[in-house]
Motif scaffolding. Structure first.
Motif, PDB file in Angstrom:
ATOM      1  N   GLU A 165      26.639  82.933  -6.877  1.00  0.00           N
ATOM      2  CA  GLU A 165      25.211  83.060  -7.147  1.00  0.00           C
ATOM      3  C   GLU A 165      24.760  82.085  -8.231  1.00  0.00           C
ATOM      4  O   GLU A 165      23.703  81.453  -8.120  1.00  0.00           O
ATOM      5  CB  GLU A 165      24.885  84.500  -7.556  1.00  0.00           C
ATOM      6  N   ARG A 185      24.711  78.656  -6.779  1.00  0.00           N
ATOM      7  CA  ARG A 185      23.563  78.475  -5.890  1.00  0.00           C
ATOM      8  C   ARG A 185      22.300  78.155  -6.706  1.00  0.00           C
ATOM      9  O   ARG A 185      21.507  77.287  -6.345  1.00  0.00           O
ATOM     10  CB  ARG A 185      23.347  79.736  -5.057  1.00  0.00           C
ATOM     11  N   HIS A 209      20.186  74.654  -6.600  1.00  0.00           N
ATOM     12  CA  HIS A 209      18.749  74.661  -6.310  1.00  0.00           C
ATOM     13  C   HIS A 209      17.988  73.812  -7.333  1.00  0.00           C
ATOM     14  O   HIS A 209      17.115  73.013  -6.974  1.00  0.00           O
ATOM     15  CB  HIS A 209      18.223  76.096  -6.332  1.00  0.00           C
ATOM     16  N   PRO A 223      14.377  85.260   6.182  1.00  0.00           N
ATOM     17  CA  PRO A 223      14.864  85.402   4.802  1.00  0.00           C
ATOM     18  C   PRO A 223      15.492  84.086   4.324  1.00  0.00           C
ATOM     19  O   PRO A 223      16.051  83.329   5.113  1.00  0.00           O
ATOM     20  CB  PRO A 223      15.918  86.519   4.916  1.00  0.00           C
ATOM     21  N   ASN A 224      15.374  83.824   3.020  1.00  0.00           N
ATOM     22  CA  ASN A 224      15.944  82.611   2.412  1.00  0.00           C
ATOM     23  C   ASN A 224      15.343  81.335   2.980  1.00  0.00           C
ATOM     24  O   ASN A 224      16.005  80.287   3.003  1.00  0.00           O
ATOM     25  CB  ASN A 224      17.467  82.577   2.574  1.00  0.00           C
ATOM     26  N   TYR A 256      13.296  77.904   3.171  1.00  0.00           N
ATOM     27  CA  TYR A 256      13.169  76.841   2.180  1.00  0.00           C
ATOM     28  C   TYR A 256      11.712  76.691   1.795  1.00  0.00           C
ATOM     29  O   TYR A 256      10.855  76.461   2.644  1.00  0.00           O
ATOM     30  CB  TYR A 256      13.712  75.526   2.732  1.00  0.00           C
ATOM     31  N   THR A 310      16.013  76.944   6.379  1.00  0.00           N
ATOM     32  CA  THR A 310      16.456  77.940   5.409  1.00  0.00           C
ATOM     33  C   THR A 310      17.419  77.296   4.427  1.00  0.00           C
ATOM     34  O   THR A 310      18.067  76.294   4.715  1.00  0.00           O
ATOM     35  CB  THR A 310      17.146  79.124   6.100  1.00  0.00           C
ATOM     36  N   ASP A 311      17.520  77.875   3.255  1.00  0.00           N
ATOM     37  CA  ASP A 311      18.342  77.355   2.167  1.00  0.00           C
ATOM     38  C   ASP A 311      17.901  75.916   1.875  1.00  0.00           C
ATOM     39  O   ASP A 311      16.756  75.553   2.089  1.00  0.00           O
ATOM     40  CB  ASP A 311      19.824  77.457   2.519  1.00  0.00           C
ATOM     41  N   GLN A 312      18.820  75.061   1.378  1.00  0.00           N
ATOM     42  CA  GLN A 312      18.443  73.684   1.040  1.00  0.00           C
ATOM     43  C   GLN A 312      19.456  72.667   1.544  1.00  0.00           C
ATOM     44  O   GLN A 312      19.328  71.482   1.263  1.00  0.00           O
ATOM     45  CB  GLN A 312      18.294  73.549  -0.480  1.00  0.00           C
TER      46      GLN A 312
END
Length: 435
Positions: A60, A63, A67, A95-96, A98, A168-170
């Protein structure tokens, strides 16, 4: 157990302070880093390169660090294709998802980097593997693209449609924050450094005037965001002159700005006060609501101009010269004027269209409207924010419009000086060209 990933930075990362910000972010967020390679650009146009391994005690924390680095332009080594998830329903993102920055952005899709169209902050990022040839503007289509090639573009959350492929995410996404020119010049290089009340005002305004003329000479688009204080301070005539001179292509304002301007044309007052003499005529406090009534009676601002009800001012010149005008309403508005867009989402979409066409934006004495427009602007758009209150300017920058240049000065001085420099120098250049 230690968790780590390797990231890369490239560009003018020393001059722009990118390396310093990235190193600081890793340590501030509880991680550590090891620089594996560092190539320093030794010439003005030569870029630098840095590869570093970032480590943290838990996934976490790592992450969160990644970011923050991503926001500063870092890219994972050997990135994988962007992860896409279909939106489960209209206005619902996975969810999650970008959330975009306002910096130029690319996504890695099918092994190729694709530029994201119409970039702005706080949007979802949608990829179309095979765009339809008849995609409309509401789908952020590029009219020059006949379809067939993958596209990536931003969508506000309320514009998401079921089935949209949302990033989603990066991973598979890279951003490129604006860089400070090594030479100190370049676009707005003369005003690098954010907000200051201590800059020489006239020399700075002269630079803004030169940039304004350069944008128009190149066929660019000038957007002005104006608050009621522009009229109340006596700067309305100067802004009207800029409109008449062809130096304003779009005006974004609120009901109050337009009402004060129209009141001045009809009654010679702004909020019941004579701007020139500072006198308050009898029943002058009713002038603004009487003005709204007259415009409603005429059928709108354009009709009031055509009927001779309104004969001067900013709104008059905008009608006469076909300036794209958006008046966004609020809960505080009297009337409002029939031209004012009272639906907040509709007004936001109209502002967004103006903002994405702009090459330079001049924000004049309006906090909320400046922040609203700033949220729609890519970081590559030159932006000048002027207000007597430094909090207005700093809040715009704090909200993410880091490209904005702030001037803390009296709007009643700034606009007339700007108009004088733009129009006088512009006339001189035209005379030389004619000779």
């Amino acid at each position: 157990m230690t968790h780590s990933r390797t990231v890369e930075l490239e560009g003018h990362i020393i001059d722009s302070g990118t390396m310093q910000r990235c190193f600081g972010a890793v340590m501030d967020l509880g991680g550590s880093f090891d620089v594996e390679r560092f190539d320093v650009g030794k010439h003005e146009t030569e870029e630098s390169y840095c590869r570093l391994t970032v480590s943290a005690d838990d996934p976490e924390t790592l992450r969160g660090i990644l970011h923050e680095l991503h926001q500063n332009g870092a890219v994972l080594e050997d990135p994988s294709d962007v992860e896409l998830v279909a939106a489960p329903a209209d206005k619902v993102v996975p969810p999650n998802f970008y959330s975009t920055t306002n910096h130029p952005t690319e996504v890695l899709y099918d092994g190729e980097w694709i530029g994201v169209e119409r970039i702005e902050m706080d949007c979802a990022l949608v990829v179309e593997p095979e765009p339809a040839a008849d995609a409309g503007e509401g789908d952020r289509a590029d009219a020059s693209d006949p379809g067939g090639s993958p596209r990536a573009y931003t969508k506000t959350l309320n514009a998401i449609e079921e089935g949209d492929l949302v990033a989603t995410d990066q991973s598979g996404i890279r951003v490129k924050p604006p860089e400070r020119p090594r030479s100190g010049g370049g676009a707005f290089g003369f005003m690098q450094g954010g907000v200051s009340a201590e800059r020489p005002s006239e020399s700075t305004i002269r630079e803004v005037a030169a940039e304004l003329r350069a944008v128009k000479a190149d066929g660019g688009n000038v957007m002005v965001v104006a608050g009621p204080a522009v009229i109340h301070s006596g700067a309305g005539d100067a802004l009207a002159d800029l409109v008449a001179g062809g130096y304003v292509d779009a005006l974004s304002a609120g009901n109050g700005f337009a009402t004060h301007d129209l009141e001045r044309s009809i009654y010679g007052t702004s909020l019941g006060m004579n701007v020139e003499t500072l006198e308050h005529p009898r029943k002058g406090h009713k002038h603004h609501i009487w003005t709204i009534s007259e415009i409603i009676r005429a059928g709108g601002i354009e009709a009031a101009v055509e009927d001779g009800v309104v004969t001067e001012g900013v709104m008059y010149e905008c009608v006469e010269h076909g300036v794209d005008t958006v008046l966004a309403g609020s809960i505080r508005d009297d009337g409002p004027l029939p031209d004012t867009i009272t639906d907040a989402v509709e007004a936001q979409d109209a502002i967004r269209e103006q903002a994405h066409d702009a090459d330079i934006v001049i924000m004049l004495a309006t906090l909320l409207h400046s922040v609203a427009v700033g949220n729609c602007l890519p970081s590559t758009t030159k932006t000048v924010c002027v207000d007597i209150n430094p909090a207005t300017v700093t809040q715009l920058l704090d909200r993410g419009s880091a490209q904005a240049i702030g001037m803390v000065t009296d709007i009643g001085t700034f606009v007339p000086t700007l108009a004088e420099l733009v129009l006088e120098d512009g006339d001189a250049e035209t005379a030389v060209a004619d000779e």
